[in-house]
Motif scaffolding. Structure first.
Motif, mmCIF file in Angstrom:
data_model
loop_
_atom_site.group_PDB
_atom_site.id
_atom_site.type_symbol
_atom_site.label_atom_id
_atom_site.label_comp_id
_atom_site.label_asym_id
_atom_site.label_seq_id
_atom_site.Cartn_x
_atom_site.Cartn_y
_atom_site.Cartn_z
ATOM 1 N N GLN A 110 0.802 -1.212 0.000
ATOM 2 C CA GLN A 110 0.000 0.000 0.000
ATOM 3 C C GLN A 110 0.842 1.273 0.000
ATOM 4 O O GLN A 110 0.336 2.346 -0.317
ATOM 5 N N ASN A 111 2.120 1.175 0.359
ATOM 6 C CA ASN A 111 2.945 2.387 0.401
ATOM 7 C C ASN A 111 4.306 2.172 -0.268
ATOM 8 O O ASN A 111 5.333 2.681 0.185
ATOM 9 N N ILE A 112 4.320 1.421 -1.372
ATOM 10 C CA ILE A 112 5.584 1.127 -2.048
ATOM 11 C C ILE A 112 6.230 2.383 -2.622
ATOM 12 O O ILE A 112 7.443 2.419 -2.842
ATOM 13 N N GLU A 113 5.421 3.442 -2.863
ATOM 14 C CA GLU A 113 5.999 4.680 -3.392
ATOM 15 C C GLU A 113 7.007 5.284 -2.419
ATOM 16 O O GLU A 113 7.947 5.960 -2.841
ATOM 17 N N ASP A 114 6.819 5.044 -1.126
ATOM 18 C CA ASP A 114 7.755 5.565 -0.128
ATOM 19 C C ASP A 114 9.150 4.984 -0.302
ATOM 20 O O ASP A 114 10.134 5.554 0.170
ATOM 21 N N TYR A 115 9.241 3.841 -0.974
ATOM 22 C CA TYR A 115 10.516 3.135 -1.118
ATOM 23 C C TYR A 115 11.017 3.109 -2.556
ATOM 24 O O TYR A 115 11.915 2.346 -2.891
ATOM 25 N N GLY A 116 10.426 3.960 -3.412
ATOM 26 C CA GLY A 116 10.947 4.115 -4.764
ATOM 27 C C GLY A 116 10.336 3.202 -5.809
ATOM 28 O O GLY A 116 10.828 3.135 -6.935
ATOM 29 N N GLN A 117 9.275 2.488 -5.461
ATOM 30 C CA GLN A 117 8.581 1.654 -6.436
ATOM 31 C C GLN A 117 7.191 2.225 -6.680
ATOM 32 O O GLN A 117 6.757 3.149 -5.983
ATOM 33 N N PHE A 118 6.488 1.679 -7.651
ATOM 34 C CA PHE A 118 5.126 2.151 -7.900
ATOM 35 C C PHE A 118 4.305 1.035 -8.525
ATOM 36 O O PHE A 118 4.848 0.092 -9.114
ATOM 37 N N LYS A 119 2.993 1.150 -8.345
ATOM 38 C CA LYS A 119 2.111 0.114 -8.880
ATOM 39 C C LYS A 119 1.902 0.348 -10.366
ATOM 40 O O LYS A 119 1.470 1.412 -10.789
ATOM 41 N N LEU A 120 2.213 -0.663 -11.160
ATOM 42 C CA LEU A 120 2.011 -0.576 -12.604
ATOM 43 C C LEU A 120 0.581 -0.933 -12.979
ATOM 44 O O LEU A 120 -0.027 -0.293 -13.843
ATOM 45 N N ALA A 121 0.035 -1.967 -12.362
ATOM 46 C CA ALA A 121 -1.323 -2.384 -12.701
ATOM 47 C C ALA A 121 -1.831 -3.350 -11.647
ATOM 48 O O ALA A 121 -1.054 -3.938 -10.888
ATOM 49 N N GLU A 122 -3.140 -3.505 -11.644
ATOM 50 C CA GLU A 122 -3.756 -4.460 -10.728
ATOM 51 C C GLU A 122 -4.995 -5.055 -11.381
ATOM 52 O O GLU A 122 -5.829 -4.346 -11.937
ATOM 53 N N LYS A 123 -5.081 -6.367 -11.325
ATOM 54 C CA LYS A 123 -6.304 -7.082 -11.700
ATOM 55 C C LYS A 123 -6.920 -7.508 -10.377
ATOM 56 O O LYS A 123 -6.452 -8.446 -9.737
ATOM 57 N N GLU A 124 -7.926 -6.776 -9.960
ATOM 58 C CA GLU A 124 -8.469 -6.916 -8.615
ATOM 59 C C GLU A 124 -8.796 -8.377 -8.290
ATOM 60 O O GLU A 124 -9.487 -9.063 -9.036
ATOM 61 N N GLY A 125 -8.247 -8.821 -7.159
ATOM 62 C CA GLY A 125 -8.489 -10.180 -6.703
ATOM 63 C C GLY A 125 -7.588 -11.225 -7.315
ATOM 64 O O GLY A 125 -7.655 -12.397 -6.939
ATOM 65 N N SER A 126 -6.715 -10.813 -8.262
ATOM 66 C CA SER A 126 -5.920 -11.806 -8.982
ATOM 67 C C SER A 126 -4.438 -11.479 -9.057
ATOM 68 O O SER A 126 -3.598 -12.324 -8.754
ATOM 69 N N GLU A 127 -4.083 -10.260 -9.478
ATOM 70 C CA GLU A 127 -2.670 -9.961 -9.731
ATOM 71 C C GLU A 127 -2.356 -8.490 -9.467
ATOM 72 O O GLU A 127 -3.130 -7.603 -9.829
ATOM 73 N N ILE A 128 -1.234 -8.250 -8.854
ATOM 74 C CA ILE A 128 -0.691 -6.896 -8.643
ATOM 75 C C ILE A 128 0.701 -6.863 -9.239
ATOM 76 O O ILE A 128 1.509 -7.760 -8.996
ATOM 77 N N VAL A 129 1.002 -5.818 -10.011
ATOM 78 C CA VAL A 129 2.328 -5.660 -10.609
ATOM 79 C C VAL A 129 2.927 -4.341 -10.139
ATOM 80 O O VAL A 129 2.287 -3.287 -10.237
ATOM 81 N N ILE A 130 4.146 -4.409 -9.612
ATOM 82 C CA ILE A 130 4.868 -3.212 -9.202
ATOM 83 C C ILE A 130 6.128 -3.090 -10.042
ATOM 84 O O ILE A 130 6.640 -4.079 -10.562
ATOM 85 N N GLY A 131 6.619 -1.860 -10.184
ATOM 86 C CA GLY A 131 7.786 -1.646 -11.026
ATOM 87 C C GLY A 131 8.722 -0.601 -10.466
ATOM 88 O O GLY A 131 8.382 0.135 -9.530
ATOM 89 N N SER A 132 9.909 -0.536 -11.043
ATOM 90 C CA SER A 132 10.894 0.481 -10.672
ATOM 91 C C SER A 132 11.913 0.613 -11.792
ATOM 92 O O SER A 132 12.126 -0.314 -12.570
ATOM 93 N N ILE A 133 12.521 1.793 -11.856
ATOM 94 C CA ILE A 133 13.604 2.067 -12.804
ATOM 95 C C ILE A 133 14.709 2.760 -12.020
ATOM 96 O O ILE A 133 14.447 3.689 -11.260
#
Length: 238
Positions: A110-133
């Motif tokens: 819920q707070n990955i932005e605090d650590y330099g990552q961000f949510k790319l997409a979410e399929k509710e109830g199935s998949e969450i994708v986070i990313g970073s560069i």
């Protein structure tokens, strides 16, 4: 119907089957239907897979995945590793003059932005994708704001792109298969060589961290599923 929401080469594959309770044979993901992760990073230099069977329903497992605080893990070693990462993040945020993190931090999806990552997409109830560069070995470079579109198009030399997904799949009655997959790609040959060297040195620690994180999710989800059942049995006994 599930809704999908998005927000602003060579490969070395590792795979592990971890279960809580009894041992189970875990199925492999089919390549017939691309995942959200494959959409965002179809080619990678390094691919790592982990999975665990959770003795809880997919709904409970997914809700737990989204809210669980990994910084409160029972594992002293996992908390120590995360504390080192947190200290590096605090230093980077100070150098960049970003708002300081609170003394008692949460480390969750819920707070990955605090650590330099961000949510790319979410399929509710199935998949969450986070990313970073980022540039290799530069935590400060993680905090350059990126949008989903920028992540997909980014190809500047000297950087690595990383994306990871957590996927929840039904697995029998009141059981769930929780899968983690991480993909990393370097944007040029020189950076790719350095990435392979760093991975050779840090891969065992990375495997340990992900094993522990998946077990944290499993333990919390199983406890939550077990609590109502225990309460129901007590009511029947009285």
């Amino acid at each position: 119907m599930q809704t999908i929401s998005t927000k602003q080469g060579e490969s070395r594959q590792g795979e592990e089957h971890a279960t809580t309770g009894a041992s189970h044979e875990c199925p492999q993901r089919s390549g017939a239907s691309p995942t959200l992760l494959e959409h965002f990073l179809p080619e990678a230099d390094i691919v790592v897979n982990r999975q665990i069977v959770v003795m809880a329903t997919p709904e409970v497992t997914y809700a737990t995945l989204k809210r669980v605080d990994f910084a409160r893990s029972r594992s002293l070693l996992l908390r120590a590793v995360l504390a080192l990462r947190l200290a590096a993040v605090r230093r980077a945020r100070r150098r960049l003059r970003l708002a300081p993190l609170p003394a008692r931090v949460r480390m969750s999806l819920q707070n990955i932005e605090d650590y330099g990552q961000f949510k790319l997409a979410e399929k509710e109830g199935s998949e969450i994708v986070i990313g970073s560069i980022a540039r290799l070995m530069s935590i400060a470079s993680l905090f350059t704001r990126r949008t989903t579109a920028e992540f997909e198009a980014f190809d500047c030399p000297g950087h690595i792109k990383g994306a990871a997904s957590f996927t929840v799949m039904p697995y029998g009655q009141r059981r769930t298969l929780l899968l983690y997959e991480a993909r990393v790609r370097a944007t040029d040959t020189r950076t790719r060589r350095r990435l392979f060297l760093l991975d050779a040195l840090t891969a065992p620690l990375g495997r340990f961290v992900m094993r522990r994180m998946l077990r944290v999710v499993a333990r919390v989800a199983e406890h939550q599923c077990a609590a109502p059942a225990h309460h129901h049995h007590r009511q029947q006994a009285t």
